[in-house]
Scaffold this motif. Sequence first.
Motif, PDB file in Angstrom:
ATOM      1  N   GLY A  50      26.913   4.038  81.215  1.00 30.64           N
ATOM      2  CA  GLY A  50      28.165   4.416  80.561  1.00 30.64           C
ATOM      3  C   GLY A  50      28.919   3.232  79.990  1.00 30.64           C
ATOM      4  O   GLY A  50      30.016   3.394  79.447  1.00 30.64           O
ATOM      5  N   LYS A  51      28.354   2.032  80.120  1.00 32.67           N
ATOM      6  CA  LYS A  51      28.974   0.822  79.568  1.00 32.67           C
ATOM      7  C   LYS A  51      28.600   0.681  78.097  1.00 32.67           C
ATOM      8  O   LYS A  51      27.708   1.358  77.581  1.00 32.67           O
ATOM      9  CB  LYS A  51      28.512  -0.396  80.351  1.00 32.67           C
ATOM     10  N   TRP A  52      29.274  -0.250  77.401  1.00 35.14           N
ATOM     11  CA  TRP A  52      29.109  -0.403  75.967  1.00 35.14           C
ATOM     12  C   TRP A  52      27.969  -1.357  75.648  1.00 35.14           C
ATOM     13  O   TRP A  52      27.867  -2.451  76.219  1.00 35.14           O
ATOM     14  CB  TRP A  52      30.385  -0.933  75.329  1.00 35.14           C
ATOM     15  N   HIS A  53      27.111  -0.935  74.691  1.00 40.46           N
ATOM     16  CA  HIS A  53      26.026  -1.759  74.168  1.00 40.46           C
ATOM     17  C   HIS A  53      26.111  -1.790  72.644  1.00 40.46           C
ATOM     18  O   HIS A  53      26.619  -0.857  72.025  1.00 40.46           O
ATOM     19  CB  HIS A  53      24.661  -1.172  74.573  1.00 40.46           C
ATOM     20  N   ASP A  54      25.602  -2.871  72.064  1.00 40.70           N
ATOM     21  CA  ASP A  54      25.456  -2.876  70.601  1.00 40.70           C
ATOM     22  C   ASP A  54      24.047  -2.411  70.246  1.00 40.70           C
ATOM     23  O   ASP A  54      23.075  -2.714  70.932  1.00 40.70           O
ATOM     24  CB  ASP A  54      25.773  -4.251  70.001  1.00 40.70           C
ATOM     25  N   TYR A  55      23.976  -1.630  69.145  1.00 38.98           N
ATOM     26  CA  TYR A  55      22.708  -1.058  68.709  1.00 38.98           C
ATOM     27  C   TYR A  55      22.591  -1.226  67.191  1.00 38.98           C
ATOM     28  O   TYR A  55      23.581  -1.431  66.484  1.00 38.98           O
ATOM     29  CB  TYR A  55      22.621   0.431  69.050  1.00 38.98           C
ATOM     30  N   THR A  56      21.369  -1.069  66.711  1.00 38.47           N
ATOM     31  CA  THR A  56      21.163  -1.007  65.270  1.00 38.47           C
ATOM     32  C   THR A  56      21.786   0.282  64.744  1.00 38.47           C
ATOM     33  O   THR A  56      21.553   1.364  65.298  1.00 38.47           O
ATOM     34  CB  THR A  56      19.668  -1.043  64.941  1.00 38.47           C
ATOM     35  N   CYS A  57      22.598   0.167  63.681  1.00 36.70           N
ATOM     36  CA  CYS A  57      23.394   1.305  63.221  1.00 36.70           C
ATOM     37  C   CYS A  57      22.550   2.482  62.742  1.00 36.70           C
ATOM     38  O   CYS A  57      23.054   3.610  62.646  1.00 36.70           O
ATOM     39  CB  CYS A  57      24.340   0.856  62.110  1.00 36.70           C
ATOM     40  N   SER A  58      21.278   2.247  62.437  1.00 36.73           N
ATOM     41  CA  SER A  58      20.412   3.334  61.971  1.00 36.73           C
ATOM     42  C   SER A  58      19.809   4.125  63.117  1.00 36.73           C
ATOM     43  O   SER A  58      19.151   5.157  62.892  1.00 36.73           O
ATOM     44  CB  SER A  58      19.304   2.767  61.084  1.00 36.73           C
ATOM     45  N   ASP A  59      20.002   3.696  64.375  1.00 33.42           N
ATOM     46  CA  ASP A  59      19.495   4.464  65.520  1.00 33.42           C
ATOM     47  C   ASP A  59      20.131   5.848  65.534  1.00 33.42           C
ATOM     48  O   ASP A  59      21.291   6.025  65.119  1.00 33.42           O
ATOM     49  CB  ASP A  59      19.814   3.743  66.832  1.00 33.42           C
ATOM     50  N   LEU A  60      19.374   6.830  66.032  1.00 29.61           N
ATOM     51  CA  LEU A  60      19.846   8.218  66.054  1.00 29.61           C
ATOM     52  C   LEU A  60      20.317   8.572  67.452  1.00 29.61           C
ATOM     53  O   LEU A  60      19.519   8.698  68.393  1.00 29.61           O
ATOM     54  CB  LEU A  60      18.742   9.161  65.597  1.00 29.61           C
ATOM     55  N   PHE A  61      21.644   8.733  67.617  1.00 32.35           N
ATOM     56  CA  PHE A  61      22.239   9.061  68.913  1.00 32.35           C
ATOM     57  C   PHE A  61      23.159  10.267  68.755  1.00 32.35           C
ATOM     58  O   PHE A  61      23.604  10.609  67.659  1.00 32.35           O
ATOM     59  CB  PHE A  61      23.085   7.895  69.441  1.00 32.35           C
ATOM     60  N   HIS A  62      23.426  10.916  69.930  1.00 36.17           N
ATOM     61  CA  HIS A  62      24.559  11.835  69.963  1.00 36.17           C
ATOM     62  C   HIS A  62      25.834  11.009  69.776  1.00 36.17           C
ATOM     63  O   HIS A  62      25.808   9.778  69.848  1.00 36.17           O
ATOM     64  CB  HIS A  62      24.597  12.575  71.295  1.00 36.17           C
ATOM     65  N   PHE A  63      26.976  11.682  69.610  1.00 41.84           N
ATOM     66  CA  PHE A  63      28.188  10.904  69.329  1.00 41.84           C
ATOM     67  C   PHE A  63      29.422  11.662  69.789  1.00 41.84           C
ATOM     68  O   PHE A  63      29.394  12.865  70.050  1.00 41.84           O
ATOM     69  CB  PHE A  63      28.292  10.571  67.841  1.00 41.84           C
ATOM     70  N   VAL A  64      30.542  10.888  69.899  1.00 38.99           N
ATOM     71  CA  VAL A  64      31.803  11.442  70.383  1.00 38.99           C
ATOM     72  C   VAL A  64      32.841  11.339  69.259  1.00 38.99           C
ATOM     73  O   VAL A  64      33.074  10.263  68.716  1.00 38.99           O
ATOM     74  CB  VAL A  64      32.307  10.700  71.626  1.00 38.99           C
ATOM     75  N   CYS A  65      33.466  12.497  68.932  1.00 33.85           N
ATOM     76  CA  CYS A  65      34.505  12.532  67.906  1.00 33.85           C
ATOM     77  C   CYS A  65      35.885  12.609  68.556  1.00 33.85           C
ATOM     78  O   CYS A  65      36.047  13.179  69.648  1.00 33.85           O
ATOM     79  CB  CYS A  65      34.341  13.751  66.997  1.00 33.85           C
ATOM     80  N   TYR A  66      36.866  12.040  67.886  1.00 36.75           N
ATOM     81  CA  TYR A  66      38.264  12.156  68.308  1.00 36.75           C
ATOM     82  C   TYR A  66      38.880  13.340  67.584  1.00 36.75           C
ATOM     83  O   TYR A  66      38.762  13.486  66.368  1.00 36.75           O
ATOM     84  CB  TYR A  66      39.020  10.873  67.976  1.00 36.75           C
ATOM     85  N   ASN A  67      39.586  14.210  68.362  1.00 38.64           N
ATOM     86  CA  ASN A  67      40.114  15.448  67.798  1.00 38.64           C
ATOM     87  C   ASN A  67      41.614  15.577  68.033  1.00 38.64           C
ATOM     88  O   ASN A  67      42.129  16.667  68.258  1.00 38.64           O
ATOM     89  CB  ASN A  67      39.379  16.653  68.390  1.00 38.64           C
ATOM     90  N   GLY A  68      42.321  14.458  67.981  1.00 36.33           N
ATOM     91  CA  GLY A  68      43.767  14.507  68.135  1.00 36.33           C
ATOM     92  C   GLY A  68      44.189  14.547  69.593  1.00 36.33           C
ATOM     93  O   GLY A  68      43.442  14.172  70.498  1.00 36.33           O
ATOM     94  N   THR A  69      45.425  15.038  69.826  1.00 35.26           N
ATOM     95  CA  THR A  69      45.959  15.078  71.186  1.00 35.26           C
ATOM     96  C   THR A  69      46.312  16.505  71.574  1.00 35.26           C
ATOM     97  O   THR A  69      46.681  17.327  70.742  1.00 35.26           O
ATOM     98  CB  THR A  69      47.218  14.208  71.304  1.00 35.26           C
TER      99      THR A  69
END
Length: 546
Positions: free
Chosen positions: A125-144
């Motif tokens: 769950g920690k932060w890693h740097d990756y090649t931007c073309s890698d295919l991952f799931h992702f998290v969007c921000y949807n306000g408050t």
Amino acid sequence: MERWLIFIGLTGALLQVSFAKPYYYYFVNTSLTWTDAQAVCRRNYTDLATIENEADDEDVKMSSLNYTGKAWIGLYDEFVDSWKWSLNDSSFYGPGELTFRDWDTGQPSNHEGDEKCIGLYELTGKWHDYTCSDLFHFVCYNGTVNDTSSFVLVREPKSWTDAQTYCRENYIDLASVRNMTENEKIQSLPRSKNVWIGLYGEKSWSDGNPSLFRNWATGQPNGFASNPLLSVGATCTAAAFGNQEGWFDEDCTLTIPFICYRRGPENANGFRQIAGDETSITLQWDKINNNTNFVLLFNGTETFISAPDGDGPLTHTVSSLTAGTKYTFTLFSEFENLRSNGVKTSAITAPANANGLRQSAENETSITLQWDKINNDTNFVLLFNGTETFISAPDGDGPLTHIVSSLTAGTKYTFTLFSVFENLRSNGVQISAVTAPANANGLRQSAENETSITLQWDKINNSTNFVLLFNGTETFISAPDGDGPLTHTVSSLTAGTKYTFTLFSVFENIRSREVSITATTGKMRFLTSVDVCAESSTSKYYGLNG
């Protein structure tokens, strides 16, 4: 743009210079690593070259003369301060929230120099740097929701850029993680794979300039050094000259020539027009210091203006100009033959005064003014009794006419007319104009005999005289001192005859409308008397009324 080429020695190296604004570029033909080149540039100039646009890029090329190969510029990968959030709204982040990070051990690693996008590692769950073309799931921000940030996990593999697009189209943006509370909330989402968040890396300029201009060669940046014997990933940038063009990412330990820059002096503040008349414009600007001079560019001619002693602004007057015209001036600051990029101002000369301002008509309550039009761009302001009236330039040729109403009869007024061009006024032209006086009241016949008629009327004031018109002849009658009516006798008339008289009031040579009266002389009468003493009869004539 004219450029200067200068040769200077640096430990036996060939140096050439080309200047652009605001950067002056220096090609140093000494092979050094990127870090050593940066140190030389910072010691002897300002820094390694920063390139903000295509014009700067062309000037860098001009600095290299006939060199073929690559040379360091100031762009590089900096893994501390070059991270940015996709949601680029400074008001969204509180103190310290832009720099919150939760890196895993050994991160960011920039493996092979090509890992610029950030995700949460599936195991920790920690932060890693990756090649931007890698295919991952992702998290969007949807306000408050209830003042708490809302995040949405999207279980669809996408590159970082595609994930950013999806979040912006369907929610707000890729998730920004501003603090540990939000970090833990994202970590708690039911994820089983790596997930993208909104943090990404941008190459930085050595001097901290935020410019995003890039001129990468085809296939660049690719994260690999051109020399396969170098073991470190490509994290610094070199500009190519000669057979190749564009920018390449290279291993920072490569030794090649480099481009430095020196910044020109700052532009003067407060460059403005402070005065103008029909043939000159006075400009003013703030002094920088005792060592910075100025060059004023106008109509292709440069005027050198030295820094004066003392404090306070500088003032310069440009003469021999045309009235009612807009001019553009460019002011360069100059220090040791280096110029700023220049600051411009538009300034205008005052328009000419209107010609032919005159009173063209009047009555007891209004005055009509008229003057010649100047052109379609010059308007007018009429000042009268402390009030200004704007009068726009009409279409077509011919004079302008304006009526001032609600005035007092027999009164002198002063009008000032200003020509106006681009909100700058002429010095103004004045005229005195008068309303027609009122007609005299009470014009009447007050007495008569066989050969004269006496007329009478009420005095108006001490400034209003009169003209009496009778039988084609005008008689001027001045206003007497004192009050009371005026009396005038017309003589040498014929008995028993009706006459017409016309009376005009006159103020400042302006006449009132006419008032007329018909009056009649007395008739002749015949009487017979007896002269007792002479005992004879004689005939005598007596004048009788009517």
